[in-house]
Design a protein around this motif. Structure first.
Motif, mmCIF file in Angstrom:
data_model
loop_
_atom_site.group_PDB
_atom_site.id
_atom_site.type_symbol
_atom_site.label_atom_id
_atom_site.label_comp_id
_atom_site.label_asym_id
_atom_site.label_seq_id
_atom_site.Cartn_x
_atom_site.Cartn_y
_atom_site.Cartn_z
ATOM 1 N N ALA A 167 0.832 -1.201 0.000
ATOM 2 C CA ALA A 167 0.000 0.000 0.000
ATOM 3 C C ALA A 167 0.869 1.255 0.000
ATOM 4 O O ALA A 167 0.670 2.184 0.780
ATOM 5 N N GLY A 168 1.898 1.277 -0.872
ATOM 6 C CA GLY A 168 2.729 2.462 -1.024
ATOM 7 C C GLY A 168 3.798 2.632 0.035
ATOM 8 O O GLY A 168 4.622 3.534 -0.054
ATOM 9 N N GLU A 169 3.813 1.773 1.053
ATOM 10 C CA GLU A 169 4.802 1.894 2.129
ATOM 11 C C GLU A 169 5.859 0.799 1.992
ATOM 12 O O GLU A 169 5.528 -0.344 1.682
ATOM 13 N N ASP A 197 8.154 -5.189 9.968
ATOM 14 C CA ASP A 197 7.397 -4.075 10.549
ATOM 15 C C ASP A 197 5.972 -4.051 10.005
ATOM 16 O O ASP A 197 5.224 -3.116 10.255
ATOM 17 N N ALA A 198 5.596 -5.103 9.271
ATOM 18 C CA ALA A 198 4.208 -5.176 8.801
ATOM 19 C C ALA A 198 3.276 -5.268 10.000
ATOM 20 O O ALA A 198 3.670 -5.682 11.083
ATOM 21 N N ALA A 242 1.738 1.271 6.693
ATOM 22 C CA ALA A 242 0.819 0.520 5.832
ATOM 23 C C ALA A 242 -0.307 -0.082 6.667
ATOM 24 O O ALA A 242 -0.179 -0.276 7.869
ATOM 25 N N VAL A 243 -1.386 -0.379 6.013
ATOM 26 C CA VAL A 243 -2.555 -0.928 6.709
ATOM 27 C C VAL A 243 -2.287 -2.330 7.231
ATOM 28 O O VAL A 243 -1.338 -2.983 6.816
ATOM 29 N N GLU A 244 -3.134 -2.801 8.109
ATOM 30 C CA GLU A 244 -2.972 -4.137 8.650
ATOM 31 C C GLU A 244 -3.184 -5.181 7.555
ATOM 32 O O GLU A 244 -4.063 -5.031 6.711
ATOM 33 N N ILE A 245 -2.358 -6.196 7.631
ATOM 34 C CA ILE A 245 -2.444 -7.265 6.629
ATOM 35 C C ILE A 245 -3.282 -8.404 7.202
ATOM 36 O O ILE A 245 -2.936 -8.985 8.231
ATOM 37 N N THR A 246 -4.370 -8.707 6.549
ATOM 38 C CA THR A 246 -5.187 -9.863 6.942
ATOM 39 C C THR A 246 -5.271 -10.803 5.744
ATOM 40 O O THR A 246 -4.817 -10.464 4.641
ATOM 41 N N GLU A 247 -5.842 -11.966 5.970
ATOM 42 C CA GLU A 247 -5.934 -12.904 4.855
ATOM 43 C C GLU A 247 -6.830 -12.363 3.759
ATOM 44 O O GLU A 247 -6.763 -12.807 2.613
ATOM 45 N N ALA A 248 -7.677 -11.377 4.122
ATOM 46 C CA ALA A 248 -8.555 -10.777 3.123
ATOM 47 C C ALA A 248 -7.829 -9.720 2.303
ATOM 48 O O ALA A 248 -8.391 -9.135 1.389
ATOM 49 N N ALA A 249 -6.553 -9.451 2.633
ATOM 50 C CA ALA A 249 -5.836 -8.358 1.976
ATOM 51 C C ALA A 249 -5.376 -8.689 0.564
ATOM 52 O O ALA A 249 -4.703 -7.889 -0.078
ATOM 53 N N GLU A 251 -3.714 -9.302 -2.721
ATOM 54 C CA GLU A 251 -2.346 -9.222 -3.262
ATOM 55 C C GLU A 251 -1.320 -8.877 -2.197
ATOM 56 O O GLU A 251 -0.205 -9.397 -2.212
ATOM 57 N N ASP A 252 -1.673 -7.956 -1.291
ATOM 58 C CA ASP A 252 -0.712 -7.561 -0.261
ATOM 59 C C ASP A 252 -0.395 -8.731 0.673
ATOM 60 O O ASP A 252 0.756 -8.941 1.053
ATOM 61 N N TYR A 253 -1.423 -9.490 1.015
ATOM 62 C CA TYR A 253 -1.207 -10.661 1.870
ATOM 63 C C TYR A 253 -0.287 -11.658 1.158
ATOM 64 O O TYR A 253 0.683 -12.166 1.731
#
Lengths: 405, 405
Positions: A167-169, A197-198, A242-249, A251-253
């Motif tokens: 998310a850009g970070e 640091d995620a 960056a936002v919290e990473i969940t399994e619903a995230a 591509e980021d996840y």
């Protein structure tokens, strides 16, 4: 000499994660043998531990403390505090309590780790004496020093670092590992520490760790001996913007999961490359199995065979020993006439017999390499598994006849 | 140097069983490498064979011919005729047919055995060329020569002989074996031949063999590598004047069964004593298990651990490695606090921790012996199993890095 393992790469600091190193003189005076790691408040910590029933006192404590919002990891080398019964447990508790008091947390927020000789009581007072110096030394830039601080029979420190953009970070994943003998991790390796640091909640982090460990530390073997002290920890400080990473995230996840897997795989392979007495780095790939277990059975039969390992040491393309190992792996109703065996790209056995085009010179040239892939095509299903292992050299015998684990 | 293995004892001839030795020059000119054994008409022959899926062509043929009233056993060393596909099968058939023609029996009455390098086609013509000389040499007094004729990397020939009295008649049980590497027999050893002049029907003989093999050849391991060519044969010529032995024969049956077991156990242990690079003969006894399998799992975890084997080589009482092996053996719900570990009579671990009375000097003295018993008391049941194994020495690596199985 380690196989294809160079000096440490740049290990990017992980915001919110500091490391401090000191010398407690546990086995040898002056040796850096105590490492403290501090995870900022709000970090998630996940762990996987040895399945050896004789697990060490610190492993038992780690399991108990993992759910208690841990903040500090306390590692010592030179003594495994395993097979030490209740006195060993008391010693481990004492070191946790001492560190907790110095930093003002509950002693259950300290995770202890020990590695070294089995069966000798941990000299808790020596460890405690080194804590102030280690705390003084805490710094986000100390990954390389910590990689050295956790070494035992390792000849080189092991560390891997990656940066990705979520998310850009910029988000960092950095890890270190140690281990060179008594290596057939079962849910973890001797010691592995990976921090990011995620922002990841603990249950998600635990899932990420378990999946990555299964494809990395749980796929290496040097001597088939699962240690009493294996631990692998994954820490997420959540200090990124960056936002919290969940399994619903989505591509980021996936990107974070893949990065963690890549870091852990490289750390696990580094342990094999620096395996005791290793002169070869061997990839054992088993394709065409009906399921995961039979692929692993074949892979481990090859990886643990002293006859194959000595042939690898001798650079002898002794493929009869490979066939014999596949044949004894316990795969039910194995049809040997469907089996192909490859050394790198060269087919040496087709349909269970010597391949017509194979020449001894071809095999000898491949076996002379420092890195070799043994590939088995079982020809009975769609499953594949890959393991990494080493040869068995005179140096392995020398190290283990002289060193006391 | 073999551990506690001397020159061959007197090997009593077995009436009705003759052995002939000759040189076919399979691997080296002049070496005695072909042995023919002839069982008198009316003999019963039982066999157990490797469970390795990549079993050699002669093993496949032996299984088929066993039910066809076999009369002749044809053994060659220097070539295992394994991993050789259909050409290997044709070569084995050709040697059987040639011998059958010379002696006037059906070719299915010949049982072929090969041991040596895997993956090279058997030079059938060389074997066939040596048959007349081997037949010429047939004699009941040739056991010692045959014991030498079946050797490969063995440093000494192996033979055992016992005489018992059944119903007032002297009955002989004599056997020979070979094997020094790729030894974790699974139903049999590399090669074992035991003959008696007792009168025993084939199904009874097969039962006697299976039971004895399970307590002897199937309880030894040198390197965990089950061979492609393991065969163990028990021949009863029935030439004694004593009555036929059936399971209903009570004391006589038990005496014969015990004698066969004793002969086979000593032959199996001789293989371990002469194990590749062996400097120690190690008995691994696991008591107090809930069942046979968990006792064996613990026993094999110890017997195959490279770390324990190198510690044995170094005479290092490194009991932490023994605990670690017990702990990773996969025994469900293992309560480590019930486990005691002994070196010979010295208790080194009690209730999962170091025994108070144990001293390092005590352990070092025992480990310096050439023969050592490691005893594990699991404290959870009534089952016991015993295995025999060796250490892992520089010599093992040298032999297997230089010799091509």
């Amino acid at each position: 000499m380690p196989v294809g393992l160079g000096p440490l790469p740049v290990l990017h600091p992980v915001p919110g994660f500091r490391l401090g190193i000191a010398s407690a003189g546990i086995k040898r005076a002056g040796r850096k043998d105590v490492v403290i790691m501090e995870a900022a408040e709000g970090s998630s910590i996940a762990g996987v531990f040895t399945l050896n029933a004789f697990c060490a006192a610190p492993v038992t404590l780690c399991r108990q403390h993992l759910g208690q919002s841990p903040r500090y990891l306390l590692v010592n080398t030179g003594n495994a505090n395993a097979g030490t019964g209740n006195p060993g447990m008391q010693a481990a508790l004492k070191t946790c309590a001492a560190l907790a008091e110095l930093v003002g947390v509950d002693s259950k927020q300290v995770l202890p780790f020990s590695t070294g000789v089995i069966g000798e009581l941990l000299p808790a007072d020596k460890v405690i004496g080194a804590l102030p110096a280690a705390l003084e030394n805490l710094d986000e830039n100390n990954w390389a020093q910590a990689a050295e601080g956790i070494m035992t029979t390792d000849t080189l420190p092991k560390g891997v670092s990656r940066q990705i953009t979520l998310a850009g970070e910029t988000v960092t994943v950095t890890g270190i590992s140690k281990g060179a003998g008594m290596i057939k991790p079962n849910m973890a390796t001797m010691l592995g520490y990976i921090a990011t640091d995620a922002k990841v909640a603990q249950p998600v982090l635990q899932g990420l760790l378990r999946e990555a460990a299964d494809l990395s530390f749980n796929r290496i073997t040097i001597d088939g001996d699962t240690s009493t002290n294996d631990c692998c920890m994954l820490i997420a400080t959540g200090q990124t913007q960056a936002v919290e990473i969940t399994e619903a995230a989505g591509e980021d996840y996936t990107l974070l999961a893949d990065t963690i897997k890549a870091v852990m795989l490289e750390l696990a392979q580094a342990i094999v490359r620096d395996g005791e007495g290793a002169t070869k780095f061997v990839t054992v790939q088993v394709n065409g199995g009906n399921n995961r277990d039979e692929c692993l059975d074949v892979g481990y039969a090859i990886s643990h065979s002293p006859l194959i390992k000595t042939a690898l040491f001798a650079s002898d393309p002794n493929w009869g020993r490979i066939l014999a190992a596949v044949g004894r792996a316990g795969v039910p109703d194995l049809d040997v006439e469907k089996i192909d065996v490859y050394l790198d790209q060269a087919c040496i056995t087709r349909n269970g017999g010597r391949a017509e085009e194979y020449t001894e010179a071809q095999g000898a040239a491949i076996m002379a390499q420092a890195e070799i892939t043994i590939r088995i095509e079982l020809g009975r299903g769609e499953h594949s598994e890959t393991l990494w292992t080493t040869d068995l050299s005179h140096e392995y015998v020398r190290i283990n006849a002289e060193y006391r684990t």
